[in-house]
Design a protein around this motif. Sequence first.
Motif, PDB file in Angstrom:
ATOM      1  N   LEU A  69      -0.455   6.979  -5.492  1.00 20.42           N
ATOM      2  CA  LEU A  69       0.036   6.544  -4.176  1.00 20.42           C
ATOM      3  C   LEU A  69      -0.865   7.070  -3.064  1.00 20.42           C
ATOM      4  CD1 LEU A  69       2.209   5.069  -2.553  1.00 20.42           C
ATOM      5  CD2 LEU A  69       3.485   7.227  -2.457  1.00 20.42           C
ATOM      6  N   MET A  70      -1.306   8.321  -3.174  1.00 20.60           N
ATOM      7  CA  MET A  70      -2.218   8.868  -2.173  1.00 20.60           C
ATOM      8  C   MET A  70      -3.535   8.089  -2.161  1.00 20.60           C
ATOM      9  SD  MET A  70      -2.823  10.923   0.248  1.00 20.60           S
ATOM     10  CE  MET A  70      -1.341  11.934   0.124  1.00 20.60           C
ATOM     11  N   ALA A  71      -4.015   7.725  -3.350  1.00 24.35           N
ATOM     12  CA  ALA A  71      -5.241   6.925  -3.427  1.00 24.35           C
ATOM     13  C   ALA A  71      -5.032   5.570  -2.763  1.00 24.35           C
ATOM     14  CB  ALA A  71      -5.655   6.748  -4.886  1.00 24.35           C
ATOM     15  N   ALA A  72      -3.878   4.957  -2.999  1.00 26.64           N
ATOM     16  CA  ALA A  72      -3.583   3.669  -2.367  1.00 26.64           C
ATOM     17  C   ALA A  72      -3.580   3.797  -0.846  1.00 26.64           C
ATOM     18  CB  ALA A  72      -2.233   3.149  -2.867  1.00 26.64           C
ATOM     19  N   LEU A  73      -2.985   4.882  -0.351  1.00 29.40           N
ATOM     20  CA  LEU A  73      -2.923   5.103   1.095  1.00 29.40           C
ATOM     21  C   LEU A  73      -4.329   5.217   1.690  1.00 29.40           C
ATOM     22  CD1 LEU A  73      -1.068   5.635   3.548  1.00 29.40           C
ATOM     23  CD2 LEU A  73      -1.183   8.066   2.980  1.00 29.40           C
ATOM     24  N   LEU A  74      -5.196   5.969   1.026  1.00 33.75           N
ATOM     25  CA  LEU A  74      -6.564   6.142   1.513  1.00 33.75           C
ATOM     26  C   LEU A  74      -7.349   4.832   1.440  1.00 33.75           C
ATOM     27  CD1 LEU A  74      -7.405   9.622  -0.084  1.00 33.75           C
ATOM     28  CD2 LEU A  74      -6.814   9.132   2.300  1.00 33.75           C
ATOM     29  N   ILE A  75      -7.156   4.079   0.361  1.00 33.63           N
ATOM     30  CA  ILE A  75      -7.873   2.809   0.204  1.00 33.63           C
ATOM     31  C   ILE A  75      -7.391   1.794   1.239  1.00 33.63           C
ATOM     32  CG2 ILE A  75      -8.337   0.888  -1.365  1.00 33.63           C
ATOM     33  CD1 ILE A  75      -8.050   2.879  -3.683  1.00 33.63           C
ATOM     34  N   TYR A  76      -6.089   1.765   1.496  1.00 30.60           N
ATOM     35  CA  TYR A  76      -5.573   0.884   2.544  1.00 30.60           C
ATOM     36  C   TYR A  76      -6.198   1.227   3.895  1.00 30.60           C
ATOM     37  CZ  TYR A  76      -1.835  -0.754  -0.598  1.00 30.60           C
ATOM     38  OH  TYR A  76      -1.115  -1.322  -1.629  1.00 30.60           O
ATOM     39  N   SER A  77      -6.322   2.511   4.177  1.00 27.62           N
ATOM     40  CA  SER A  77      -6.921   2.942   5.449  1.00 27.62           C
ATOM     41  C   SER A  77      -8.379   2.486   5.539  1.00 27.62           C
ATOM     42  CB  SER A  77      -6.830   4.466   5.579  1.00 27.62           C
ATOM     43  OG  SER A  77      -5.483   4.909   5.532  1.00 27.62           O
ATOM     44  N   ALA A  78      -9.113   2.595   4.423  1.00 28.76           N
ATOM     45  CA  ALA A  78     -10.504   2.130   4.405  1.00 28.76           C
ATOM     46  C   ALA A  78     -10.567   0.618   4.606  1.00 28.76           C
ATOM     47  CB  ALA A  78     -11.165   2.523   3.085  1.00 28.76           C
ATOM     48  N   ALA A 101      -8.519  -3.899  -0.078  1.00 25.16           N
ATOM     49  CA  ALA A 101      -7.055  -3.930  -0.020  1.00 25.16           C
ATOM     50  C   ALA A 101      -6.449  -4.238  -1.380  1.00 25.16           C
ATOM     51  CB  ALA A 101      -6.598  -4.966   1.015  1.00 25.16           C
ATOM     52  N   VAL A 102      -7.068  -5.159  -2.124  1.00 23.31           N
ATOM     53  CA  VAL A 102      -6.585  -5.484  -3.471  1.00 23.31           C
ATOM     54  C   VAL A 102      -6.717  -4.272  -4.389  1.00 23.31           C
ATOM     55  CG1 VAL A 102      -7.028  -6.896  -5.516  1.00 23.31           C
ATOM     56  CG2 VAL A 102      -7.050  -7.946  -3.254  1.00 23.31           C
ATOM     57  N   ALA A 103      -7.826  -3.506  -4.237  1.00 26.05           N
ATOM     58  CA  ALA A 103      -7.987  -2.281  -5.033  1.00 26.05           C
ATOM     59  C   ALA A 103      -6.891  -1.272  -4.687  1.00 26.05           C
ATOM     60  CB  ALA A 103      -9.369  -1.674  -4.785  1.00 26.05           C
ATOM     61  N   GLY A 104      -6.572  -1.165  -3.402  1.00 28.78           N
ATOM     62  CA  GLY A 104      -5.484  -0.278  -2.991  1.00 28.78           C
ATOM     63  C   GLY A 104      -4.152  -0.725  -3.560  1.00 28.78           C
ATOM     64  N   TRP A 105      -3.928  -2.048  -3.580  1.00 28.44           N
ATOM     65  CA  TRP A 105      -2.680  -2.562  -4.146  1.00 28.44           C
ATOM     66  C   TRP A 105      -2.594  -2.270  -5.638  1.00 28.44           C
ATOM     67  CZ3 TRP A 105      -1.156  -6.845  -7.352  1.00 28.44           C
ATOM     68  CH2 TRP A 105       0.222  -7.121  -7.303  1.00 28.44           C
ATOM     69  N   ALA A 106      -3.730  -2.337  -6.334  1.00 25.07           N
ATOM     70  CA  ALA A 106      -3.746  -2.003  -7.765  1.00 25.07           C
ATOM     71  C   ALA A 106      -3.341  -0.547  -7.980  1.00 25.07           C
ATOM     72  CB  ALA A 106      -5.138  -2.263  -8.344  1.00 25.07           C
ATOM     73  N   ALA A 107      -3.849   0.363  -7.124  1.00 26.37           N
ATOM     74  CA  ALA A 107      -3.447   1.774  -7.209  1.00 26.37           C
ATOM     75  C   ALA A 107      -1.965   1.931  -6.886  1.00 26.37           C
ATOM     76  CB  ALA A 107      -4.291   2.611  -6.248  1.00 26.37           C
TER      77      ALA A 107
END
Length: 420
Positions: free
Chosen positions: A11-20, A54-60
């Motif tokens: 979830l933390m990884a998803a949050l960071l990827i969404y921010s990127a 964003a898709v990578a973040g959604w996968a996380a």
Amino acid sequence: MSLLDFSRNALMAALLIYSASFIFFMIAVGGKKWSNREPAAHARKWGWIGFGIAVAGWAAHVTFFITRWIAGGHIPTSNMYEFMTMLAMAVMLAFIVIYLIYRNTLLGAFTLPLTVIIIAYASVFPSEIQPLIPSLNSNWLRVHVTTAALGESFFAVGFAAALVQLLRVVDFTRTDKAGMRSRRWVESFLFIILIVIGFLVSVFAFRSAGYQAEFRQTVVKVDDQGQEQTTVHQVIYGLPPFVKPYNSEVVKMDGFLGLDKPLFQAPSWMNGVNAGRKLNTIIWSVLSGLILYGLLRLIARKQLGAVIHPHLSDIDPDDLDEISYRSIAIGYPIFTLGALIFAMIWAQIAWSRFWGWDPKEVWALITWLFYTAYLHLRLSRGWLGAKSAWLAVIGFLVVLFTLIGVNLVIAGLHSYAGVS
């Protein structure tokens, strides 16, 4: 590393990827003015990069959801932390679908921050996996919650597009009464967003500082036989208390900026042991929002909407109107199934009645009626453009109250917030 720790890291990884991803969408929207390439080509290039991230973040995010499900042994929708993280995941799914249809980069610049805020809000609540109470252990509940959240996620994308549309079409140079009223409403919506951000900043700032205040509250109730029953509760605050619980005494309170005791106590008519804490949280949220808004206004020296408006000049408002409408049109039947039909089937199984006027049920019905009116006014009365956008924005505020206000402010059968 345990599976639960792995889930939290996902979830933390998803949050960071969404921010990127949000940063790349902002480059797509704002950076084209300084690009040597054709503006449309610049937006497409950086928009697709942002979308891929964003898709990578959604996968996380999906990884978080599945691993938490496995670790807990049940679908993670039983408290506010789990539901809000699932809602954020559903919002991203809705965004992916709508983006693939319309490919509008501006939508990513506003939907990604909304997703990040939802995840941050979820992190305010306890994240421990809790055992299911009997009424929550039902397959119909799983279907009800997931479909209702998916419907609400499309409403969220419609809200994002409608808010951008209003920021685009409202004329911030008009000085007549109608123009001033439109400007005030847009600014009010932006202020509400800042209140939510201010709440998050306050909670995480004092949490990182280890702040805590503790009260001992005495609650007196009269039973059916007319005899008084007295119970003593421990109430813990994570924010400096402007207001203390009704009929309570301070056990421990760290001073903050000269505030060494509560200014007043919660009124007696506010029900619930945590009523005082909730009122205190509302005060801190509004105060933090006012400070943030004041600082931004001081820097910009104009209304925030007037700051954003010039950067949207090359956006076609009709495209945003179409995106908002289509998003809501997709979400409406899904929400109808999840929040009403499947919910009533679950209610019959859990409480032996299809409908009981519980606050959550009432507000789910209000939400459905509002979006029914939205579709009726748009399709039958021709409410397009700004009129439709105002309704889409107001409708999502109704959704937010149904999700947050009912669970945290109004006590009822659906109060599974898991607030510590």
